[in-house]
Design an enzyme around this catalytic site. Structure first.
Site, PDB file in Angstrom:
ATOM      1  N   ASN A   5       0.839  -1.216   0.000  1.00  0.00           N
ATOM      2  CA  ASN A   5       0.000   0.000   0.000  1.00  0.00           C
ATOM      3  C   ASN A   5       0.866   1.255   0.000  1.00  0.00           C
ATOM      4  OD1 ASN A   5      -3.025  -0.409   0.145  1.00  0.00           O
ATOM      5  ND2 ASN A   5      -2.304  -1.954   1.585  1.00  0.00           N
TER       6      ASN A   5
ATOM      7  N   ARG B  59       4.915   1.742  25.724  1.00  0.00           N
ATOM      8  CA  ARG B  59       4.337   2.223  24.466  1.00  0.00           C
ATOM      9  C   ARG B  59       4.525   3.718  24.300  1.00  0.00           C
ATOM     10  NH1 ARG B  59       1.172  -0.844  21.277  1.00  0.00           N
ATOM     11  NH2 ARG B  59       0.915  -2.838  22.247  1.00  0.00           N
TER      12      ARG B  59
ATOM     13  N   MET C 196       1.387  -2.494  12.157  1.00  0.00           N
ATOM     14  CA  MET C 196       0.710  -3.447  13.035  1.00  0.00           C
ATOM     15  C   MET C 196       0.954  -3.151  14.518  1.00  0.00           C
ATOM     16  SD  MET C 196      -0.832  -4.887  10.687  1.00  0.00           S
ATOM     17  CE  MET C 196      -1.557  -6.504  10.863  1.00  0.00           C
TER      18      MET C 196
ATOM     19  N   ILE D  96      -0.953  -1.096  17.888  1.00  0.00           N
ATOM     20  CA  ILE D  96      -2.092  -0.343  18.414  1.00  0.00           C
ATOM     21  C   ILE D  96      -1.548   0.951  18.997  1.00  0.00           C
ATOM     22  CG2 ILE D  96      -3.860  -0.329  20.200  1.00  0.00           C
ATOM     23  CD1 ILE D  96      -4.090  -3.381  19.682  1.00  0.00           C
ATOM     24  N   LEU D  97      -2.171   2.056  18.634  1.00  0.00           N
ATOM     25  CA  LEU D  97      -1.671   3.363  19.067  1.00  0.00           C
ATOM     26  C   LEU D  97      -2.385   3.811  20.333  1.00  0.00           C
ATOM     27  CD1 LEU D  97      -1.579   5.131  15.586  1.00  0.00           C
ATOM     28  CD2 LEU D  97       0.234   3.841  16.728  1.00  0.00           C
TER      29      LEU D  97
ATOM     30  N   ASN E 115      -5.962   5.306   8.071  1.00  0.00           N
ATOM     31  CA  ASN E 115      -5.586   3.889   8.123  1.00  0.00           C
ATOM     32  C   ASN E 115      -6.346   3.156   7.039  1.00  0.00           C
ATOM     33  OD1 ASN E 115      -4.457   1.431   9.233  1.00  0.00           O
ATOM     34  ND2 ASN E 115      -6.475   0.998  10.089  1.00  0.00           N
TER      35      ASN E 115
ATOM     36  N   HIS F 205      -7.868  -0.603   6.216  1.00  0.00           N
ATOM     37  CA  HIS F 205      -8.214  -1.847   6.906  1.00  0.00           C
ATOM     38  C   HIS F 205      -8.867  -2.803   5.905  1.00  0.00           C
ATOM     39  CE1 HIS F 205      -9.275  -4.471  10.203  1.00  0.00           C
ATOM     40  NE2 HIS F 205     -10.464  -4.605   9.639  1.00  0.00           N
TER      41      HIS F 205
ATOM     42  N   ASP G 156      -9.894   0.686  14.543  1.00  0.00           N
ATOM     43  CA  ASP G 156     -10.674   0.407  13.332  1.00  0.00           C
ATOM     44  C   ASP G 156     -12.101   0.958  13.404  1.00  0.00           C
ATOM     45  OD1 ASP G 156      -8.449  -0.976  12.396  1.00  0.00           O
ATOM     46  OD2 ASP G 156      -9.164  -2.905  13.121  1.00  0.00           O
TER      47      ASP G 156
ATOM     48  N   GLU H 123      -7.384  -2.148  -2.407  1.00  0.00           N
ATOM     49  CA  GLU H 123      -6.693  -1.285  -1.436  1.00  0.00           C
ATOM     50  C   GLU H 123      -5.756  -0.325  -2.176  1.00  0.00           C
ATOM     51  OE1 GLU H 123      -4.967  -3.063   2.106  1.00  0.00           O
ATOM     52  OE2 GLU H 123      -6.171  -4.864   1.818  1.00  0.00           O
TER      53      GLU H 123
HETATM   54  C1  GAR Z   1      -3.021  -4.668   4.056  1.00  0.00           C
HETATM   55  O1  GAR Z   1      -3.917  -5.609   3.561  1.00  0.00           O
HETATM   56  C2  GAR Z   1      -3.686  -3.777   5.079  1.00  0.00           C
HETATM   57  O2  GAR Z   1      -5.026  -3.488   4.767  1.00  0.00           O
HETATM   58  C3  GAR Z   1      -3.578  -4.626   6.310  1.00  0.00           C
HETATM   59  O3  GAR Z   1      -2.305  -5.198   6.249  1.00  0.00           O
HETATM   60  C4  GAR Z   1      -1.924  -5.340   4.887  1.00  0.00           C
HETATM   61  C5  GAR Z   1      -0.589  -4.679   4.697  1.00  0.00           C
HETATM   62  O4  GAR Z   1      -0.084  -4.953   3.426  1.00  0.00           O
HETATM   63  N1  GAR Z   1      -3.757  -3.853   7.485  1.00  0.00           N
HETATM   64  C6  GAR Z   1      -4.256  -4.323   8.618  1.00  0.00           C
HETATM   65  O5  GAR Z   1      -4.599  -5.477   8.751  1.00  0.00           O
HETATM   66  C7  GAR Z   1      -4.352  -3.323   9.724  1.00  0.00           C
HETATM   67  N2  GAR Z   1      -4.954  -3.895  10.868  1.00  0.00           N
HETATM   68  P1  GAR Z   1       1.032  -4.027   2.794  1.00  0.00           P
HETATM   69  O6  GAR Z   1       2.174  -3.965   3.819  1.00  0.00           O
HETATM   70  O7  GAR Z   1       1.467  -4.759   1.560  1.00  0.00           O
HETATM   71  O8  GAR Z   1       0.446  -2.685   2.501  1.00  0.00           O
END
Ligand code: GAR
Length: 211
Positions: free
Chosen positions: A14, A66, A91, A93-94, A108, A110, A146, A175
């Site tokens: 992404n 944190r 990944m 949690i903030l 973000n 999701h 989320d 995405e």
């Molecule tokens: C993506 O699918 C994103 O939507 C998800 O992780 C992947 C990251 O892929 N995000 C979550 O699950 C957030 N909780 P990428 O590193 O190739 O962008």
């Protein structure tokens, strides 16, 4: 152009889509920094190869603290003059502290049609629930995970025989289309409000059967 930081933890596909979109003439944001909490995130090399500043702020040295990790992240963001933050597979949690500093300016992506399936394993859970539609959501980050205001969504069908990987791939393609679109909107806004409905022209974007 708004200075954007993209926060990653791994692959960074992404982030790569945001970089590519931001390189187009007229895009209202530039990716000024890619920051990872993991030194081994594959996306870092991709960003560096394209001349984008990268930073690693590992969580491990801070142990369970944190707040200390987030203060370190915040100081790197400030040092780079960042105006908007895009979480892209980040990944962690903030805490309310960091979220509060970026209220209305942190996005973000999701991999589900929120409010369905917050959290992890979204593709497996969508299949297990018998969903015939699934997808992805770009939202503003708020204290609750989320759950912030939705900026954009794209839906894909769940097809017979899908497994989590085939479904994830179908969602991921959306995405990569959706995140640049949402960032464009937010960055082009005269200001950004916590309530996206308050910004002129900021009606949520959505697509069914986006292909
Ligand atoms: C993506 O699918 C994103 O939507 C998800 O992780 C992947 C990251 O892929 N995000 C979550 O699950 C957030 N909780 P990428 O590193 O190739 O962008």
């Amino acid at each position: 152009r708004r200075r954007v930081a993209v926060l990653i933890s791994g692959r960074g596909s992404n982030m790569a889509a945001l970089l590519e979109a931001a390189a187009a003439p007229g895009f209202p944001a530039e990716v000024a920094l890619v920051l990872s909490n993991r030194a081994d995130a594959a996306g870092l090399a991709h960003a560096a190869a394209r001349g984008v500043a990268t930073a690693v702020v590992e969580s491990r040295p801070h142990g369970r603290d944190r707040a200390a990790h987030e203060r370190a992240v915040q100081s790197v963001l400030e040092a780079h003059g960042i105006e908007l933050v895009c979480l892209a597979g980040y990944m962690r949690i903030l805490t309310p502290w960091l979220v509060g500093r970026w209220a209305g300016r942190m996005l973000n992506i999701h991999p589900s049609l929120l409010p369905a399936f917050p959290g992890l394993d979204t593709h497996q859970r969508a299949i297990a629930a018998g969903c015939t539609l699934h997808g992805c959501t770009v939202h503003l980050v708020t204290e609750e995970m989320d759950a912030g205001p939705i900026l954009a969504q794209a839906a894909v069908p769940v097809l017979p025989g899908d497994d989590p990987d085939t479904l994830a791939a179908r969602v991921l393609a959306q995405e990569h289309r959706l995140y640049p679109l949402a960032l464009r909107r937010v960055a082009a806004g005269a200001g950004w409000a916590a309530d996206p409905g308050a910004a002129p022209g900021a009606a949520p974007e959505s697509d069914l059967w986006a292909d």
